[in-house]
Design a protein around this motif. Sequence first.
Motif, mmCIF file in Angstrom:
data_model
loop_
_atom_site.group_PDB
_atom_site.id
_atom_site.type_symbol
_atom_site.label_atom_id
_atom_site.label_comp_id
_atom_site.label_asym_id
_atom_site.label_seq_id
_atom_site.Cartn_x
_atom_site.Cartn_y
_atom_site.Cartn_z
ATOM 1 N N LEU A 96 0.842 -1.207 0.000
ATOM 2 C CA LEU A 96 0.000 0.000 0.000
ATOM 3 C C LEU A 96 0.874 1.254 0.000
ATOM 4 C CD1 LEU A 96 -2.799 1.327 0.165
ATOM 5 C CD2 LEU A 96 -2.715 1.027 2.654
ATOM 6 N N LEU A 97 1.966 1.219 0.780
ATOM 7 C CA LEU A 97 2.880 2.382 0.787
ATOM 8 C C LEU A 97 3.465 2.604 -0.612
ATOM 9 C CD1 LEU A 97 4.770 1.913 4.190
ATOM 10 C CD2 LEU A 97 3.070 3.651 3.632
ATOM 11 N N GLU A 98 3.795 1.510 -1.291
ATOM 12 C CA GLU A 98 4.298 1.606 -2.674
ATOM 13 C C GLU A 98 3.243 2.223 -3.585
ATOM 14 O OE1 GLU A 98 7.437 -2.076 -3.357
ATOM 15 O OE2 GLU A 98 5.501 -2.114 -4.363
ATOM 16 N N LEU B 185 0.813 4.206 -2.719
ATOM 17 C CA LEU B 185 0.645 5.630 -2.394
ATOM 18 C C LEU B 185 1.798 6.454 -2.977
ATOM 19 C CD1 LEU B 185 -0.602 5.307 1.326
ATOM 20 C CD2 LEU B 185 -1.992 5.817 -0.688
ATOM 21 N N CYS B 186 3.024 5.880 -2.926
ATOM 22 C CA CYS B 186 4.184 6.575 -3.521
ATOM 23 C C CYS B 186 4.002 6.724 -5.035
ATOM 24 C CB CYS B 186 5.473 5.800 -3.256
ATOM 25 S SG CYS B 186 6.037 5.950 -1.573
ATOM 26 N N ALA B 187 3.508 5.642 -5.657
ATOM 27 C CA ALA B 187 3.293 5.679 -7.116
ATOM 28 C C ALA B 187 2.261 6.751 -7.469
ATOM 29 C CB ALA B 187 2.823 4.313 -7.599
ATOM 30 N N MET B 188 1.236 6.867 -6.622
ATOM 31 C CA MET B 188 0.214 7.901 -6.848
ATOM 32 C C MET B 188 0.821 9.295 -6.709
ATOM 33 S SD MET B 188 -2.892 6.153 -4.752
ATOM 34 C CE MET B 188 -3.663 7.698 -4.335
ATOM 35 N N ALA B 189 1.685 9.460 -5.685
ATOM 36 C CA ALA B 189 2.325 10.764 -5.455
ATOM 37 C C ALA B 189 3.212 11.141 -6.641
ATOM 38 C CB ALA B 189 3.139 10.713 -4.170
ATOM 39 N N GLU B 190 3.902 10.132 -7.189
ATOM 40 C CA GLU B 190 4.774 10.392 -8.348
ATOM 41 C C GLU B 190 3.974 10.861 -9.567
ATOM 42 O OE1 GLU B 190 8.270 7.195 -7.133
ATOM 43 O OE2 GLU B 190 6.898 6.705 -8.775
ATOM 44 N N LYS B 191 2.726 10.420 -9.603
ATOM 45 C CA LYS B 191 1.864 10.833 -10.726
ATOM 46 C C LYS B 191 1.155 12.157 -10.431
ATOM 47 C CE LYS B 191 1.058 6.175 -12.419
ATOM 48 N NZ LYS B 191 0.163 5.013 -12.335
ATOM 49 N N GLY B 192 1.533 12.795 -9.318
ATOM 50 C CA GLY B 192 0.997 14.121 -9.013
ATOM 51 C C GLY B 192 -0.237 14.137 -8.128
ATOM 52 N N ARG B 193 -0.637 12.948 -7.650
ATOM 53 C CA ARG B 193 -1.798 12.919 -6.752
ATOM 54 C C ARG B 193 -1.300 13.020 -5.310
ATOM 55 N NH1 ARG B 193 -6.249 8.136 -7.177
ATOM 56 N NH2 ARG B 193 -7.275 8.574 -5.211
ATOM 57 N N PRO B 194 -1.638 14.095 -4.601
ATOM 58 C CA PRO B 194 -1.071 14.294 -3.260
ATOM 59 C C PRO B 194 -1.476 13.197 -2.276
ATOM 60 C CG PRO B 194 -2.810 15.896 -3.699
ATOM 61 C CD PRO B 194 -2.617 15.138 -4.969
ATOM 62 N N ALA C 143 -0.126 6.457 9.517
ATOM 63 C CA ALA C 143 -1.058 5.433 10.022
ATOM 64 C C ALA C 143 -0.667 4.043 9.529
ATOM 65 C CB ALA C 143 -2.482 5.775 9.581
ATOM 66 N N VAL C 144 -0.275 3.966 8.250
ATOM 67 C CA VAL C 144 0.135 2.662 7.691
ATOM 68 C C VAL C 144 1.410 2.178 8.387
ATOM 69 C CG1 VAL C 144 0.864 1.428 5.602
ATOM 70 C CG2 VAL C 144 -0.961 3.131 5.450
ATOM 71 N N SER C 145 2.364 3.077 8.584
ATOM 72 C CA SER C 145 3.625 2.715 9.252
ATOM 73 C C SER C 145 3.367 2.207 10.663
ATOM 74 C CB SER C 145 4.561 3.925 9.334
ATOM 75 O OG SER C 145 4.859 4.368 8.057
ATOM 76 N N GLU C 146 2.461 2.858 11.374
ATOM 77 C CA GLU C 146 2.146 2.431 12.748
ATOM 78 C C GLU C 146 1.590 1.006 12.758
ATOM 79 O OE1 GLU C 146 -0.408 5.531 14.157
ATOM 80 O OE2 GLU C 146 1.281 6.846 14.659
ATOM 81 N N LYS C 147 0.805 0.705 11.734
ATOM 82 C CA LYS C 147 0.233 -0.654 11.666
ATOM 83 C C LYS C 147 1.306 -1.690 11.335
ATOM 84 C CE LYS C 147 -4.514 0.545 11.291
ATOM 85 N NZ LYS C 147 -5.730 0.730 10.521
ATOM 86 N N VAL C 148 2.295 -1.291 10.548
ATOM 87 C CA VAL C 148 3.418 -2.195 10.272
ATOM 88 C C VAL C 148 4.160 -2.482 11.579
ATOM 89 C CG1 VAL C 148 5.656 -2.431 9.107
ATOM 90 C CG2 VAL C 148 3.696 -1.503 7.865
ATOM 91 N N ILE C 149 4.409 -1.423 12.346
ATOM 92 C CA ILE C 149 5.131 -1.590 13.631
ATOM 93 C C ILE C 149 4.340 -2.523 14.556
ATOM 94 C CG2 ILE C 149 5.841 -0.355 15.739
ATOM 95 C CD1 ILE C 149 6.484 2.049 13.815
ATOM 96 N N THR D 59 -6.671 -4.004 3.792
ATOM 97 C CA THR D 59 -5.599 -3.393 2.985
ATOM 98 C C THR D 59 -5.600 -3.952 1.564
ATOM 99 O OG1 THR D 59 -4.301 -3.279 5.016
ATOM 100 C CG2 THR D 59 -3.148 -2.776 2.984
ATOM 101 N N LEU D 60 -5.808 -5.256 1.465
ATOM 102 C CA LEU D 60 -5.867 -5.885 0.141
ATOM 103 C C LEU D 60 -7.025 -5.296 -0.669
ATOM 104 C CD1 LEU D 60 -4.526 -8.014 -1.635
ATOM 105 C CD2 LEU D 60 -5.949 -9.753 -0.554
ATOM 106 N N ALA D 61 -8.152 -5.094 -0.001
ATOM 107 C CA ALA D 61 -9.323 -4.502 -0.685
ATOM 108 C C ALA D 61 -8.999 -3.095 -1.166
ATOM 109 C CB ALA D 61 -10.523 -4.492 0.258
ATOM 110 N N GLU D 62 -8.316 -2.336 -0.319
ATOM 111 C CA GLU D 62 -7.962 -0.961 -0.698
ATOM 112 C C GLU D 62 -7.030 -0.961 -1.908
ATOM 113 O OE1 GLU D 62 -6.292 1.376 2.493
ATOM 114 O OE2 GLU D 62 -6.021 3.128 1.183
ATOM 115 N N ARG D 63 -6.075 -1.879 -1.913
ATOM 116 C CA ARG D 63 -5.117 -1.940 -3.021
ATOM 117 C C ARG D 63 -5.796 -2.390 -4.324
ATOM 118 N NH1 ARG D 63 -0.031 -5.133 -2.118
ATOM 119 N NH2 ARG D 63 0.752 -3.724 -3.720
ATOM 120 N N LEU D 64 -6.765 -3.282 -4.199
ATOM 121 C CA LEU D 64 -7.506 -3.704 -5.403
ATOM 122 C C LEU D 64 -8.345 -2.536 -5.928
ATOM 123 C CD1 LEU D 64 -8.635 -7.304 -4.345
ATOM 124 C CD2 LEU D 64 -6.987 -6.731 -6.141
ATOM 125 N N SER D 65 -8.929 -1.790 -4.993
ATOM 126 C CA SER D 65 -9.747 -0.631 -5.392
ATOM 127 C C SER D 65 -8.904 0.398 -6.142
ATOM 128 C CB SER D 65 -10.388 0.021 -4.165
ATOM 129 O OG SER D 65 -11.202 -0.914 -3.521
#
Lengths: 214, 123
Positions: free
Chosen positions: A36-38, A40-49, A57-63, B15-21
């Motif tokens: 998901l982080l990847e 989001l980064c790909a989206m940011a690279e395409k200009g979507r903030p 929040a995602v990082s906290e869940k990884v931890i 998370t998987l659902a979000e990534r598919l979306s």
Amino acid sequence: MDIDGENALKFFGKMTASISHELKNVLAIINEKAGLLEDLCAMAEKGRPVDPERIKAVSEKVIKQVQRGDEIIRKLNSFAHCADESVCDVDLCEGIKLVSGLSGRIALMRGISLATDQMSAPVIINTNPFLLETLVWLFLDFAMDATGEEKTVSITAEKQHANVVVRFSRLKGLAGMQQKNFPGENEKSLLATLKATACIDAAAGEVVISFGQY
Amino acid sequence: MRVLLVDDEKELVSTLAERLSLRDIEADWVTTGEAAIKSVASKTYDIAVLDVKMPKISGIELKKKLEEINPVLKYIFITGHGSEEDFMTASSELGAEYYLVKPVNIDDLIQKMKEILIKKEKV
């Protein structure tokens, strides 16, 4: 291999299989969060903030999952070290909490809650730690089938006169299971090896293992 | 493509659902067999992605129940089995044509979904 050795090996296999499944889930979640982080980064690279709070929040869940994995491995390590010595002083409360922790996913799959929170002071016995945990597991496995509608097994260890007892209680379904052959040959052999006895009180909804002369 | 994801690990399935979306695949998620049955009864899905081992009801049992509600629904099983070989052995008992081992690669998952849809259209 004797019957106790076979039971111990089966117990080892059952627990490590369950733990490996649980670790797979932890890794699968970390994998998705990283993906998901990847994304989001790909989206940011395409200009979507991308909102930094979202990344946080995602990082906290990884931890959180790393901590979960670490706790699972800590339990696995304690479990592995139970085989270090053939006889030693063992805190029954710790042993029960370890078996309960290792069995958590198995219990969850069966819709059962395990309650071990009523133990505080250590209850020490001198015994074979791995065979002791094998015995606790076999009784816990039986107890999980005997919960009835309450779906909870309460496990405690306590000193009682000259004995030390492990008590599986809240087994409302015990009365309906009187025909079941328990303790069976496997349990009887371990009880004899560990110089323990077992008592089933269907009316009280309890199964008690008693270790003498402590 | 409409997909229902079913796994008792909420963080995984959400998370998987979000990534598919994000890849324009309409994906709903639930964490119990009961919720999956309700979802399939109230909405039409093309594919259900089921965890093999879940509390109370296994993915295999759930598949049987969902088949009664939606006979054309297709399935992908996800398993935490240690290796693909382990699951290959088990899958013969499941009748599972499509399966993936955790951790799942999202591109592999989407590829399998596409294969299923192409096969479905041919039928």
